[in-house]
Scaffold this motif. Structure first.
Motif, mmCIF file in Angstrom:
data_model
loop_
_atom_site.group_PDB
_atom_site.id
_atom_site.type_symbol
_atom_site.label_atom_id
_atom_site.label_comp_id
_atom_site.label_asym_id
_atom_site.label_seq_id
_atom_site.Cartn_x
_atom_site.Cartn_y
_atom_site.Cartn_z
ATOM 1 N N ILE A 187 0.840 -1.203 0.000
ATOM 2 C CA ILE A 187 0.000 0.000 0.000
ATOM 3 C C ILE A 187 0.872 1.249 0.000
ATOM 4 O O ILE A 187 0.627 2.211 -0.737
ATOM 5 C CB ILE A 187 -0.940 0.013 1.227
ATOM 6 N N ARG A 188 1.903 1.233 0.821
ATOM 7 C CA ARG A 188 2.799 2.390 0.910
ATOM 8 C C ARG A 188 3.507 2.634 -0.428
ATOM 9 O O ARG A 188 3.608 3.775 -0.894
ATOM 10 C CB ARG A 188 3.815 2.166 2.025
ATOM 11 N N ALA A 189 3.976 1.556 -1.070
ATOM 12 C CA ALA A 189 4.658 1.695 -2.357
ATOM 13 C C ALA A 189 3.702 2.228 -3.427
ATOM 14 O O ALA A 189 4.060 3.116 -4.228
ATOM 15 C CB ALA A 189 5.229 0.343 -2.788
ATOM 16 N N ALA A 190 2.464 1.697 -3.462
ATOM 17 C CA ALA A 190 1.476 2.147 -4.447
ATOM 18 C C ALA A 190 1.134 3.620 -4.243
ATOM 19 O O ALA A 190 0.959 4.369 -5.217
ATOM 20 C CB ALA A 190 0.209 1.294 -4.356
ATOM 21 N N ALA A 191 1.044 4.042 -2.985
ATOM 22 C CA ALA A 191 0.735 5.443 -2.692
ATOM 23 C C ALA A 191 1.844 6.371 -3.178
ATOM 24 O O ALA A 191 1.580 7.444 -3.743
ATOM 25 C CB ALA A 191 0.511 5.621 -1.192
ATOM 26 N N TRP A 192 3.098 5.971 -2.968
ATOM 27 C CA TRP A 192 4.233 6.775 -3.438
ATOM 28 C C TRP A 192 4.231 6.866 -4.971
ATOM 29 O O TRP A 192 4.417 7.957 -5.539
ATOM 30 C CB TRP A 192 5.547 6.172 -2.950
ATOM 31 N N VAL A 193 4.040 5.748 -5.635
ATOM 32 C CA VAL A 193 4.016 5.748 -7.102
ATOM 33 C C VAL A 193 2.882 6.628 -7.610
ATOM 34 O O VAL A 193 3.052 7.421 -8.546
ATOM 35 C CB VAL A 193 3.862 4.310 -7.643
ATOM 36 N N SER A 194 1.703 6.503 -6.982
ATOM 37 C CA SER A 194 0.552 7.301 -7.384
ATOM 38 C C SER A 194 0.827 8.791 -7.195
ATOM 39 O O SER A 194 0.521 9.607 -8.080
ATOM 40 C CB SER A 194 -0.684 6.893 -6.577
ATOM 41 N N GLY A 195 1.408 9.162 -6.054
ATOM 42 C CA GLY A 195 1.684 10.565 -5.781
ATOM 43 C C GLY A 195 2.674 11.167 -6.765
ATOM 44 O O GLY A 195 2.446 12.256 -7.320
ATOM 45 N N ILE A 196 3.773 10.463 -7.011
ATOM 46 C CA ILE A 196 4.799 10.969 -7.932
ATOM 47 C C ILE A 196 4.260 11.039 -9.361
ATOM 48 O O ILE A 196 4.429 12.044 -10.067
ATOM 49 C CB ILE A 196 6.061 10.074 -7.865
ATOM 50 N N ALA A 197 3.598 9.958 -9.793
ATOM 51 C CA ALA A 197 3.040 9.934 -11.143
ATOM 52 C C ALA A 197 1.949 10.993 -11.313
ATOM 53 O O ALA A 197 1.825 11.609 -12.378
ATOM 54 C CB ALA A 197 2.474 8.551 -11.455
ATOM 55 N N GLY A 198 1.167 11.230 -10.247
ATOM 56 C CA GLY A 198 0.105 12.231 -10.317
ATOM 57 C C GLY A 198 0.644 13.633 -10.504
ATOM 58 O O GLY A 198 0.140 14.403 -11.330
ATOM 59 N N VAL A 199 1.684 13.987 -9.751
ATOM 60 C CA VAL A 199 2.295 15.315 -9.892
ATOM 61 C C VAL A 199 2.882 15.481 -11.291
ATOM 62 O O VAL A 199 2.693 16.513 -11.953
ATOM 63 C CB VAL A 199 3.383 15.517 -8.818
ATOM 64 N N ALA A 200 3.577 14.435 -11.766
ATOM 65 C CA ALA A 200 4.169 14.493 -13.103
ATOM 66 C C ALA A 200 3.101 14.590 -14.184
ATOM 67 O O ALA A 200 3.255 15.325 -15.178
ATOM 68 C CB ALA A 200 5.042 13.260 -13.330
ATOM 69 N N PHE A 201 1.997 13.869 -13.999
ATOM 70 C CA PHE A 201 0.910 13.899 -14.983
ATOM 71 C C PHE A 201 0.272 15.284 -15.056
ATOM 72 O O PHE A 201 0.020 15.813 -16.156
ATOM 73 C CB PHE A 201 -0.140 12.851 -14.616
ATOM 74 N N VAL A 202 -0.017 15.899 -13.910
ATOM 75 C CA VAL A 202 -0.619 17.233 -13.900
ATOM 76 C C VAL A 202 0.320 18.239 -14.561
ATOM 77 O O VAL A 202 -0.107 19.074 -15.378
ATOM 78 C CB VAL A 202 -0.949 17.658 -12.454
ATOM 79 N N TRP A 203 1.611 18.188 -14.206
ATOM 80 C CA TRP A 203 2.584 19.119 -14.795
ATOM 81 C C TRP A 203 2.625 18.958 -16.314
ATOM 82 O O TRP A 203 2.594 19.951 -17.050
ATOM 83 C CB TRP A 203 3.968 18.859 -14.198
ATOM 84 N N ARG A 204 2.674 17.712 -16.785
ATOM 85 C CA ARG A 204 2.755 17.487 -18.234
ATOM 86 C C ARG A 204 1.470 17.920 -18.939
ATOM 87 O O ARG A 204 1.509 18.499 -20.025
ATOM 88 C CB ARG A 204 3.041 16.016 -18.515
ATOM 89 N N SER A 205 0.326 17.649 -18.327
ATOM 90 C CA SER A 205 -0.956 18.006 -18.951
ATOM 91 C C SER A 205 -1.124 19.512 -19.090
ATOM 92 O O SER A 205 -1.801 19.987 -20.007
ATOM 93 C CB SER A 205 -2.121 17.431 -18.135
ATOM 94 N N LEU A 206 -0.521 20.266 -18.180
ATOM 95 C CA LEU A 206 -0.649 21.725 -18.216
ATOM 96 C C LEU A 206 0.411 22.396 -19.087
ATOM 97 O O LEU A 206 0.296 23.583 -19.403
ATOM 98 C CB LEU A 206 -0.574 22.294 -16.794
ATOM 99 N N THR A 207 1.441 21.649 -19.482
ATOM 100 C CA THR A 207 2.532 22.258 -20.248
ATOM 101 C C THR A 207 2.594 21.785 -21.697
ATOM 102 O O THR A 207 3.149 22.481 -22.552
ATOM 103 C CB THR A 207 3.894 21.953 -19.586
ATOM 104 N N ILE A 208 2.034 20.622 -21.998
ATOM 105 C CA ILE A 208 2.083 20.103 -23.369
ATOM 106 C C ILE A 208 0.935 20.685 -24.185
ATOM 107 O O ILE A 208 -0.134 21.017 -23.652
ATOM 108 C CB ILE A 208 2.027 18.554 -23.364
ATOM 109 N N ALA A 209 1.157 20.829 -25.503
ATOM 110 C CA ALA A 209 0.159 21.473 -26.360
ATOM 111 C C ALA A 209 -1.105 20.635 -26.507
ATOM 112 O O ALA A 209 -2.217 21.156 -26.489
ATOM 113 C CB ALA A 209 0.771 21.745 -27.738
ATOM 114 N N GLN A 210 -0.948 19.325 -26.683
ATOM 115 C CA GLN A 210 -2.099 18.445 -26.880
ATOM 116 C C GLN A 210 -2.132 17.367 -25.788
ATOM 117 O O GLN A 210 -1.731 16.235 -26.018
ATOM 118 C CB GLN A 210 -2.028 17.791 -28.265
ATOM 119 N N PRO A 211 -2.606 17.707 -24.594
ATOM 120 C CA PRO A 211 -2.626 16.720 -23.508
ATOM 121 C C PRO A 211 -3.692 15.660 -23.738
ATOM 122 O O PRO A 211 -4.670 15.887 -24.467
ATOM 123 C CB PRO A 211 -2.945 17.564 -22.276
#
Length: 530
Positions: free
Chosen positions: A244-268
C-alpha cells in the motif's frame, strides 16, 4: 424512406431525424447502463463467486477492485480515443470488447482468470460511459437536452444502485455465472446498432502520431495505483502495509508528473485546462461528491445487511430496491421542474435532500431491515435524480464542442474517484470507529451493571440447558453471545458514523451551489452536419 433519416442534397450524407437521434441515444444509453451496472452487480454475490471458484475473501475482493482500476484508467482516455477512432467506432469497439469479456468472466475457471477478465471488462467497457455524455450534447439542445441530461443522470446513478438487487436476484435464482452472461444480448445489440446510426464526428488517425503517450503512462500509474491504495488500504491498515505504501508513493509521484505534463504540453491526453472554467471546476467537485454519496452508500448498505443482519444476496437486493424505484419516479418530476426552475436551485435541492437522507440513516440499529431502510432510501433515490442530472447540464452544457470530449472524460473520472475515495474513507471509519465503540461499550459490561448481569445469567441458564447441563460450557457460550452482541452494536454505531460523514460532505456541497453560473450553450454546427 427510413424513419431514422431524411433526404439530403446529392452527395451529402444522410442525417438522422429526431426519432432517429432518440433511438441512437437510447441505444448508447443501454451500453452505458450495463457498463455501470457491472460495477456493483457482483457486490452482493462475492461470497457465491468465491465459493464457486474456491477463493478466499481477500482474493474475491479483487473481482470488484480489478474492474474499478481498469475502468478508472480508461474513462479519462475516452476523449482522446473518440477523436482518434470517432465516437461511433470507439463505442462499437467498447461494446464488442465488453461483451466478449463478459462471456469470459462467466466462463472463468479460477479466481485468477476471473480477476484478469474483470479487468479486461472494465477497461474495454469504460469508454461507453463518457461518450454518451458527448453524444447527448451533440444531438440535442434546448428543452431536449434537459430530458437527455435527466436520463443520463438517472442511469449513471441508478445502474450502480440497482447492481446489488439485480445481482442478488440472479445469483439466488440461477447462478453467479449469469451475472455476466446477461450482458451478451444487449452488448451485441448495441455493438450492431451504434455504428449504423451514430455519425457525429470522423476518425482522425493522424492524432496517433505525436500523441502524449508519456502522459497516458503517467495517468495510468497515477489512477491505477491510487485506486489500488484506496480499495486495499482499509483492509491492510493503510501505510502499515508495504505494498500500500509503495502504491501510494508511485501514485503521488506519477500524479504530480501527470498534472505538470498536462498543463505544459500542447495536446494533452486529458484537458485539465477546462478546470479554468468556474462552472466546470465546480461541476467536477459536485460530481466527486455525488460519487461519494452513490457508491459509498451502495457499499455501506449491503455490508450492513450481510455483516450485521446476515441477509442473503437476494434479501440484500430486495432491501435496497426502493432507492432505484423512487429515483425512477423522480425523473418525470425533475423533467417538468427543470423547464421552469433554474437548474442551480434544483441541484441545491437535490444535494440538500441527499444530505437529509444520510441523516435519516444515522439512527440505524442492529435490527434494521427493509421497512426501516425504506424512508431514508426512498429519500436518497429521489434526491439522486435532482443532484446528478442538473450537474451534468450545468457542467458540460457550457463547453464548446471541441472541448466537450476531453472534458466529459474528466467529469466522469471525478465521479468514480469520489466513489473510490468515499468507499475507502467509509471502510476506514468502519474499522477505526468499530474498535472505538467496542472499547466504550466494554467499559459498561462489568458486574456493576445490573442489566448486563441479569442478561448474562439468563443466557447462561439457557445455554447450559443446550450444552446438556454443562455449566462451564454454558457459561462460555453465554460470554460468546454477549461478545457477539456487543460487536454487532459497535459495528452498527460505526455505520451511523459513516452515514453522518457522507451527510457532512453533501452539506458542504449544498452551500457551494450558488457559486455556479447559469449555463449558456455555445453555438455549434449540427452534430450530423457532415
Amino acid at each position: 424512406m427510413s424513419a431514422f433519416s431524411v433526404a439530403a442534397a446529392p452527395g451529402a450524407p444522410r442525417t438522422l431525424t429526431q426519432t432517429g437521434k432518440i433511438f441512437a441515444f437510447a441505444t448508447m444509453a443501454v451500453g452505458m447502463f450495463i457498463a455501470l451496472l457491472d460495477i456493483q452487480i457482483v457486490s452482493a454475490s462475492l461470497r457465491d463467486i468465491g465459493g464457486g471458484l474456491s477463493a478466499g475473501t481477500d482474493e474475491t475482493a479483487w473481482v470488484q477492485t480489478s474492474y474499478l482500476i481498469a475502468e478508472i484508467i480508461v474513462i479519462p482516455l475516452s476523449g482522446w480515443l473518440s477523436r482518434v477512432m470517432s465516437t461511433r467506432w470507439l463505442f462499437c469497439a467498447s461494446a464488442v470488447g465488453f461483451t466478449l469479456a463478459s462471456l469470459l468472466c462467466g466462463a472463468a475457471w479460477n479466481i485468477q482468470s476471473m480477476i484478469a477478465f474483470r479487468a479486461l471488462q472494465g477497461f474495454l467497457g469504460g469508454s461507453m460511459v463518457p461518450t454518451v455524455f458527448t453524444t447527448a450534447f451533440a444531438f440535442f439542445s434546448g428543452p431536449q437536452i434537459v430530458l437527455a441530461a435527466a436520463t443520463i443522470g438517472a442511469l449513471s446513478s441508478l445502474a450502480p444502485t440497482l447492481g446489488p438487487t439485480v445481482g442478488g436476484w440472479i445469483t439466488d435464482n440461477y447462478s453467479w455465472h449469469w451475472l455476466f452472461f446477461i450482458n451478451l444480448v444487449p452488448g451485441i445489440f448495441v455493438a450492431v446498432v451504434v455504428p449504423i446510426l451514430i455519425r457525429i464526428d470522423k476518425a482522425d488517425l493522424s492524432l496517433l502520431k505525436g500523441a502524449d503517450y508519456l502522459g497516458m503512462v503517467l495517468m495510468a500509474l497515477f489512477l491505477g495505483c491510487l485506486e489500488y491504495t484506496l480499495e486495499e488500504g482499509p483492509r491492510w491498515d493503510w501505510f502499515g502495509d508495504d505494498s500500500i505504501r509503495a502504491a501510494a508513493w508511485v501514485s503521488g509521484i506519477a500524479g504530480v508528473a501527470f498534472v505538470w505534463r498536462s498543463l505544459t504540453i500542447a495536446q494533452p491526453v486529458v484537458d485539465l485546462r477546462a478546470l479554468k472554467s468556474c462552472n466546470f471546476a465546480l461541476g467536477c467537485f459536485f460530481s466527486f461528491v455525488t460519487g461519494i454519496g452513490i457508491f459509498a452508500t451502495i457499499y455501506l448498505t449491503p455490508l450492513f445487511l450481510s455483516g450485521v443482519r446476515g441477509f442473503s444476496a437476494l434479501q440484500i437486493g430486495l432491501a435496497i430496491f426502493s432507492t432505484g424505484l423512487f429515483q425512477v419516479c423522480a425523473i418525470p418530476v425533475y423533467t417538468v421542474l427543470a423547464k421552469r426552475i433554474d437548474l442551480r436551485w434544483l441541484m441545491m435541492f437535490g444535494l440538500g435532500c441527499f444530505a437529509l437522507s444520510m441523516w435519516f440513516f444515522t439512527p440505524i440499529t442492529h435490527d434494521w431491515g427493509w421497512r426501516q431502510l425504506l424512508l431514508p432510501q426512498a429519500f436518497r433515490g429521489f434526491a439522486q435524480q435532482f443532484a446528478v442530472a442538473p450537474t451534468v447540464t450545468l457542467t458540460l452544457g457550457g463547453l464548446a464542442p471541441n472541448r466537450l470530449k476531453l472534458a466529459s472524460g474528466l467529469f466522469n473520472l471525478m465521479r468514480n474517484l469520489g466513489g473510490a475515495i468515499g468507499i475507502a474513507a467509509c471502510g476506514t471509519i468502519l474499522n477505526n470507529r468499530t474498535n472505538l465503540h467496542l472499547e466504550r461499550l466494554a467499559e459498561h459490561l462489568t458486574t456493576a451493571n445490573p442489566a448486563m448481569t441479569a442478561l448474562l445469567q439468563r443466557t447462561t441458564a439457557h445455554d447450559t440447558v443446550l450444552a446438556g447441563g454443562d455449566a462451564a460450557k454454558g457459561g462460555a457460550m453465554a460470554l460468546k453471545s454477549l461478545w457477539l452482541l456487543t460487536w454487532n452494536e459497535a459495528q452498527t454505531l460505526s455505520f451511523s458514523d459513516a452515514f453522518l460523514s457522507i451527510a457532512l460532505c453533501f452539506i458542504i456541497a449544498t452551500v457551494m451551489v450558488p457559486l455556479m453560473k447559469k449555463v449558456v450553450r455555445p453555438k455549434a454546427p449540427p452534430a450530423d452536419a457532415h
